[in-house]
Design a protein around this motif. Structure first.
Motif: not given
Ligand SMILES: [Mg+2]
Ligand SMILES: Nc1ncnc2c1ncn2[C@@H]1O[C@H](COP(=O)(O)OP(=O)(O)OP(=O)(O)O)[C@@H](O)[C@H]1O
Length: 294
Positions: A51, A178-179
């Motif tokens: 991240s 991001d995820e």
């Molecule tokens: Mg992360």
């Protein structure tokens, strides 16, 4: 023809100074390039710096060292071009794990998806905006009955679809995801990943796709970067990485993937990898496009 370079990280470092004696090296010398239409998947255990890379690329953090380049021009640090940063803000969109939760609860789906037009002050006539809105909703699998709904009337998967529609409004060149699926049920995860893949193929944007799950990464990525302790320890075309993993950490990740084959299961040995083994700093190219940290 050479593929257009969309974004590049050059020896990126992001350190967080916690106290006089303690600094977290969240990202510690990461380099990669993403070309037009390419999907780079990043995978690695929690806290390895995924991240932080996403945030540094997006300009939320200034790198401690190294550079981010967008379309061959620096967008971070002292040499950053202001115009290019603006261009990047228009052409890059972020989709996060909780981006669906971050949708303004007071806004209808219609307002939410149209918001980027308002923020970028893009002049567009109402009929064209409306047409784009309906087109995007249908692309993410929602019909016009959703236009007047509020986020709290939608499921998590539907909210993420709305967030994706919004991210596509301005025809981005690059999506940083991001995820984007990790807060969902497994069945919904599969739907959303398939949606990302279809949209990416149809619209041709580039993507940095971050996920915990190697099978998701394998499905969606052209190139895969495996991260460990703030570094990419192995970077290779997806098939190459899964067929010929070289770094012991990559091998240990792959050996842990559940393969529902009883014979394989019995013969499978989980390879242990000593996480504290010293890593060098040299990226050696073993075969075209396949790099391993030694
Ligand atoms: Mg992360
Ligand atoms: N703003 C910050 N200030 C201080 N430390 C931070 C900050 N952001 C991240 N870190 C630390 O940097 C390291 C990397 O964090 P990061 O969120 O990038 O990991 P991640 O790979 O995304 O993990 P996850 O898979 O859990 O999302 C962690 O040790 C984290 O605690």
């Amino acid at each position: 023809m050479e593929k257009e370079l969309i974004i590049e990280a050059r020896n990126l470092k992001q350190y967080f100074r916690i106290s006089d004696r303690y600094t977290i090296r969240a990202v510690d010398g990461v380099s990669f390039q993403i070309h037009s239409g390419e999907v780079l998947g990043l995978v690695g255990e929690t806290g390895c710096g995924k991240s932080t890379i996403a945030r540094t690329l997006a300009g939320i953090y200034q790198p401690t060292e190294g550079e981010v380049l967008f379309g061959n021009m620096p967008v971070s640090g002292k040499n950053a071009s202001k115009e290019q940063r603006k261009k990047m803000q228009r052409e890059m969109q972020l989709v996060f794990q909780d981006s669906s939760a971050a949708l303004n609860p007071r806004m209808t789906v219609e307002k939410i998806v149209l918001e980027p037009l308002r923020i970028q002050k893009t002049t567009r006539d109402r009929a064209a905006s409306r047409q784009r809105l309906l087109e995007l909703l249908s692309q993410v699998g929602l019909d016009d009955t959703y236009l007047e709904k509020y986020p709290n009337e939608l499921s998590g998967g539907q909210r993420q679809r709305v967030a994706i529609a919004r991210s596509l409004m301005l025809h981005p060149k690059l999506i940083i995801a991001d995820e984007p699926i990790s807060s969902m049920d497994i069945s919904i995860q599969a739907q959303i990943v398939t949606l990302f893949q279809r949209l990416q193929r149809e619209q041709g944007f580039s993507m940095l796709f971050i996920a915990h799950d190697l099978s998701v990464i394998r499905f969606i990525s052209d190139t895969v970067g495996v991260m460990l302790h703030g570094r990419i320890v192995e970077l290779a075309p997806s098939k190459e990485l899964f067929d010929h993993p070289l770094h012991p950490y990559t091998r240990s990740l792959l050996s842990a993937i559940h393969v529902p084959d009883p014979i394989y299961e019995r013969s499978k040995k989980v390879i242990d990898y000593d996480r504290d083994s010293p890593l060098g700093t040299v990226l050696a190219e073993r075969s075209p496009g396949h790099f391993v940290l030694e």
